[in-house]
Design an enzyme around this catalytic site. Sequence first.
Site, mmCIF file in Angstrom:
data_model
loop_
_atom_site.group_PDB
_atom_site.id
_atom_site.type_symbol
_atom_site.label_atom_id
_atom_site.label_comp_id
_atom_site.label_asym_id
_atom_site.label_seq_id
_atom_site.Cartn_x
_atom_site.Cartn_y
_atom_site.Cartn_z
ATOM 1 N N TYR A 151 78.455 7.953 24.038
ATOM 2 C CA TYR A 151 77.571 8.839 23.266
ATOM 3 C C TYR A 151 76.913 8.012 22.179
ATOM 4 O O TYR A 151 77.579 7.201 21.516
ATOM 5 C CB TYR A 151 78.389 9.974 22.643
ATOM 6 C CG TYR A 151 77.575 10.901 21.755
ATOM 7 C CD1 TYR A 151 76.630 11.768 22.299
ATOM 8 C CD2 TYR A 151 77.759 10.908 20.375
ATOM 9 C CE1 TYR A 151 75.895 12.619 21.489
ATOM 10 C CE2 TYR A 151 77.027 11.761 19.554
ATOM 11 C CZ TYR A 151 76.091 12.615 20.114
ATOM 12 O OH TYR A 151 75.366 13.456 19.299
ATOM 13 N N ASP A 246 76.608 -0.280 19.986
ATOM 14 C CA ASP A 246 76.701 0.907 19.144
ATOM 15 C C ASP A 246 78.100 0.909 18.531
ATOM 16 O O ASP A 246 79.061 1.353 19.157
ATOM 17 C CB ASP A 246 76.447 2.159 19.980
ATOM 18 C CG ASP A 246 76.603 3.435 19.149
ATOM 19 O OD1 ASP A 246 77.044 3.336 17.983
ATOM 20 O OD2 ASP A 246 76.293 4.515 19.675
ATOM 21 N N LYS A 274 79.379 6.110 9.962
ATOM 22 C CA LYS A 274 80.770 6.501 9.695
ATOM 23 C C LYS A 274 81.413 5.679 8.563
ATOM 24 O O LYS A 274 81.149 5.957 7.406
ATOM 25 C CB LYS A 274 81.590 6.452 10.983
ATOM 26 C CG LYS A 274 81.042 7.448 12.045
ATOM 27 C CD LYS A 274 81.969 7.626 13.213
ATOM 28 C CE LYS A 274 81.337 8.396 14.349
ATOM 29 N NZ LYS A 274 81.553 9.819 14.336
HETATM 30 N N1 PMP Z 1 77.174 6.575 18.319
HETATM 31 C C1 PMP Z 1 78.495 6.748 18.422
HETATM 32 C C2 PMP Z 1 79.308 5.710 19.125
HETATM 33 C C3 PMP Z 1 79.100 7.876 17.875
HETATM 34 O O1 PMP Z 1 80.422 8.038 18.006
HETATM 35 C C4 PMP Z 1 78.292 8.830 17.210
HETATM 36 C C5 PMP Z 1 78.896 10.075 16.590
HETATM 37 N N2 PMP Z 1 80.143 10.431 16.948
HETATM 38 C C6 PMP Z 1 76.930 8.605 17.115
HETATM 39 C C7 PMP Z 1 76.398 7.457 17.678
HETATM 40 C C8 PMP Z 1 76.027 9.560 16.409
HETATM 41 O O2 PMP Z 1 76.270 9.518 15.041
HETATM 42 P P1 PMP Z 1 75.843 10.748 14.087
HETATM 43 O O3 PMP Z 1 76.716 11.892 14.476
HETATM 44 O O4 PMP Z 1 76.109 10.208 12.711
HETATM 45 O O5 PMP Z 1 74.397 10.993 14.327
#
Ligand code: PMP
Length: 435
Positions: A151, A246, A274
Amino acid sequence: MANAVAVSTRPQSEKAFQRARQVLVGGVNSPVRAFGGVGGTPVFVQRAEGAYVYDVDGNRYIDLVGSWGPAILGHGHPDVVAAVQKAATTGLSFGAPSTIETELAELILSALPGHDRLRFVSTGTEAVMSAIRVARGATNRSLILKFAGNYHGHADGLLVAAGSGAITHGVPSSAGVPAEVASQTLVARYNDLSEVEGIFQVRGDSIAAVVVEPIAGNMGYVAPVAGFLEGLRRLCTQHGTVLIFDEVMTGFRVAWGGAQRRFNIQPDLTCLAKVIGGGLPVGAYCGPARLMDMVSPSGPVYQAGTLSGNPVCMAAGLTTLKLCSASGFYESLETKSCWLAQELMAAGKHAGVPLVADSVGGMLGIFFADQPVGDFDDACATDGPYFARFFHSMLDRGIWLPPSRFEAWFLSAAHTEEHLQRIVDAATDSLRTMA
Ligand code: PMP
């Protein structure tokens, strides 16, 4: 009741949810919070402190969600709270540069070899969406390749599932995503390098970027098999494709600098969020000057944000990362998560329940399966209804797990041996009574 052994009913959460549903879509502001994956009513939080969250009925839980990753120091670390308070007194938002942005960027980049420049955004979604734009701008290509079960936020081109064949174009996985946009995304199986090689053979010279979670946390916790990330690095280099890690979840979570430091593999661009915001909304994308200087105002790739580099958020992030940089910080987290994963597996074995667990740094996960999980199909084949029962059993024993089998668990510096033992005891008890 302030006890992690048993939790009372939750009438106030029921009430709060009924009220929220009238005005908030599904009663929540992000879907997983609605308990769709486990059933039942979402628990409303009143406050969180250290390793605990407290609900609106006064129940206390040992937290393994950590706000989905940011709370690596535990909730409300006093130094972070003080830094936020201090920053707030000098202004909540300037919309103009301030030196704390440079300071946090310097600290982050010092941990990421080969990365010279960074741009702050407010979410992980923006970070990945923008990094992909840079890759397309730099290569003049349109296609991107992602992996099923990874994701990367909710940008159109990333809400895409595999088409009917591996080398065919992706299809929207959400209503509202145009088929034309989804068709620019190819989807491969995580940990399947030979499939990626096949795709590159046919389309390699049209692929702008490969985007990957270097340790997956969004199909549950799934580690990369040996050679997978190395192979992606090699293929991207051969074909002039931009490799995007990512590290929104893994960045400064699994090691100082993240998964790329741990595996010693250098991506071309890195996405973060995060932990680098310490609980406030901060995202970032970064890389070498040759790519990042494509971004406006230096270059032709447009990207902007009213609240990007917000001083209060920067203060939370900077203080958090400075505390994470202490020697032994990640080793201590890793010792704890490794112990917990092993004890959970032992509890499964003891109860005769197929359970696999794995961990790295401050991240771990379990699956109810008898084989390690390597990709999204494996993850989907694990026992969902059993996880839902386990989740509720743990919740009733005062343990706050992610309400989905497709999410990683997070430990913090605030978790003590006693907390971990209580988690194991609750799991042992749950597995025994559920048998
Ligand atoms: N990339 C990864 C690997 C994630 O785990 C997440 C959110 N869990 C996101 C992107 C998206 O981040 P956000 O919820 O801050 O938009």
